[in-house]
Write a protein that holds these residues in place. Structure first.
Motif, PDB file in Angstrom:
ATOM      1  N   GLU A 270       0.933  43.388  23.924  1.00 30.28           N
ATOM      2  CA  GLU A 270       2.245  42.488  23.579  1.00 30.28           C
ATOM      3  C   GLU A 270       2.966  43.203  24.391  1.00 30.28           C
ATOM      4  O   GLU A 270       3.876  42.459  25.217  1.00 30.28           O
ATOM      5  CB  GLU A 270       2.573  42.481  22.104  1.00 30.28           C
ATOM      6  CG  GLU A 270       3.675  41.571  22.007  1.00 30.28           C
ATOM      7  CD  GLU A 270       3.672  40.246  22.107  1.00 30.28           C
ATOM      8  OE1 GLU A 270       4.518  39.314  22.099  1.00 30.28           O
ATOM      9  OE2 GLU A 270       2.363  39.734  21.972  1.00 30.28           O
TER      10      GLU A 270
ATOM     11  N   ASP B  97       6.262  37.796  15.160  1.00 27.70           N
ATOM     12  CA  ASP B  97       5.732  39.119  15.734  1.00 27.70           C
ATOM     13  C   ASP B  97       4.870  39.932  14.447  1.00 27.70           C
ATOM     14  O   ASP B  97       3.751  40.297  14.673  1.00 27.70           O
ATOM     15  CB  ASP B  97       6.515  39.999  16.364  1.00 27.70           C
ATOM     16  CG  ASP B  97       5.815  40.882  17.420  1.00 27.70           C
ATOM     17  OD1 ASP B  97       5.174  40.278  18.092  1.00 27.70           O
ATOM     18  OD2 ASP B  97       6.363  42.007  17.603  1.00 27.70           O
TER      19      ASP B  97
ATOM     20  N   GLU C 279      11.602  35.259  15.465  1.00 29.98           N
ATOM     21  CA  GLU C 279      10.543  35.885  16.607  1.00 29.98           C
ATOM     22  C   GLU C 279      10.165  37.004  15.941  1.00 29.98           C
ATOM     23  O   GLU C 279       9.014  37.494  15.882  1.00 29.98           O
ATOM     24  CB  GLU C 279      11.311  36.048  17.782  1.00 29.98           C
ATOM     25  CG  GLU C 279      11.502  34.678  18.567  1.00 29.98           C
ATOM     26  CD  GLU C 279      12.420  34.929  19.932  1.00 29.98           C
ATOM     27  OE1 GLU C 279      12.441  34.212  20.746  1.00 29.98           O
ATOM     28  OE2 GLU C 279      13.247  36.116  19.963  1.00 29.98           O
TER      29      GLU C 279
ATOM     30  N   GLN D 295      14.872  39.877  20.159  1.00 31.72           N
ATOM     31  CA  GLN D 295      14.150  39.187  19.402  1.00 31.72           C
ATOM     32  C   GLN D 295      15.017  38.086  18.457  1.00 31.72           C
ATOM     33  O   GLN D 295      16.030  39.178  17.657  1.00 31.72           O
ATOM     34  CB  GLN D 295      13.085  39.621  18.921  1.00 31.72           C
ATOM     35  CG  GLN D 295      11.904  39.779  19.896  1.00 31.72           C
ATOM     36  CD  GLN D 295      10.688  40.271  18.918  1.00 31.72           C
ATOM     37  OE1 GLN D 295      10.818  41.163  18.012  1.00 31.72           O
ATOM     38  NE2 GLN D 295       9.609  39.885  19.234  1.00 31.72           N
TER      39      GLN D 295
ATOM     40  N   ARG E  55      -1.200  33.768  23.299  1.00 38.19           N
ATOM     41  CA  ARG E  55      -1.203  34.049  21.814  1.00 38.19           C
ATOM     42  C   ARG E  55      -1.929  33.033  21.084  1.00 38.19           C
ATOM     43  O   ARG E  55      -2.499  33.145  19.833  1.00 38.19           O
ATOM     44  CB  ARG E  55       0.399  33.964  21.453  1.00 38.19           C
ATOM     45  CG  ARG E  55       1.189  35.061  21.743  1.00 38.19           C
ATOM     46  CD  ARG E  55       2.507  35.059  21.606  1.00 38.19           C
ATOM     47  NE  ARG E  55       3.283  36.054  21.787  1.00 38.19           N
ATOM     48  CZ  ARG E  55       4.788  36.152  21.954  1.00 38.19           C
ATOM     49  NH1 ARG E  55       5.472  34.983  21.897  1.00 38.19           N
ATOM     50  NH2 ARG E  55       5.333  37.186  22.330  1.00 38.19           N
TER      51      ARG E  55
END
Length: 211
Positions: free
Chosen positions: A134, A12, A8, A4, A150
């Motif tokens: 997830e 998250d 990101e 990531q 999402r």
């Protein structure tokens, strides 16, 4: 799992925080505070908030800044139907792609859910529930479908549903059924358990909801 970017990682963190109730509906997201909490600079925090605004988790306001979006009771029935369709697609695709590492992680998360449920820790159950789904859905490697999911999560009242009496215990049991089917590679049972999990909380919430 793909690596990531900083943006990101922050996104998250914020998604999990919103779903768990750490950032309540209608509350303002303070960039400096989030940067301190995540150990990131302001830039990835700002970009993460823009991403969450695009997904629907956050509303932008020129005078208030970014705030956590409320949920719309009238739209949630449709959202539940869409969640069932898209999340079943992701979970089914993920079934053939889950390796030992992911299965071990899902099993560990289920143990955490059960421990948190026994302690009555609703916030922890919501957070772990988010990480479980997830992880499962990322394994499908269908990024556009996950993006739509999402966006649906952003409009779903996870925080209110998990305040229902004993809901976390029932959610834990639903997860256990899902995990058992995943470990057995039983696609039909997994889809049945996932549909039950998605719909059960909403049906319980509708029965208890008052304006």
């Amino acid at each position: 799992m793909k690596s990531q970017t900083k943006e990101e990682q922050v996104a998250d963190f914020l998604r999990e925080g919103i779903i768990s109730g750490q950032f309540p509906r209608g509350s303002k997201l303070k960039q400096a505070q989030i940067a301190e909490m995540t150990g990131m600079s302001i830039t990835p925090v700002r970009e993460a908030i823009k991403l969450l605004e695009a997904e629907g988790f956050v509303l932008g306001s020129s005078h208030r800044g970014a705030v956590v979006a409320p949920f719309d009771m009238n739209a949630t029935e449709e959202i539940v139907d869409l969640r069932v369709t898209l999340e079943c697609k992701l979970a089914l695709k993920a079934m053939s792609r889950l390796g030992k590492k992911e299965l071990d992680e899902l099993t560990a998360l289920q143990s955490e859910i059960e421990d948190a449920s026994e302690k009555g820790d609703r916030d922890a159950v919501r957070s772990i529930n988010y990480r479980f789904h997830e992880l499962l859905y990322q394994a499908a490697d269908l990024p556009q479908t996950l993006r739509f999911v999402r966006a649906l999560w952003a409009r779903y009242p996870f925080d209110l549903i998990n305040k229902l009496d004993n809901r976390i215990d029932r959610a834990s049991a639903e997860h256990r059924a899902m995990l058992s089917a995943i470990l057995a590679r039983d696609e039909g049972e997994m889809l049945s358990a996932l549909r039950t999990h998605i719909r059960a909380g909403w049906e319980e919430f509708k029965e208890s909801y008052t304006e």
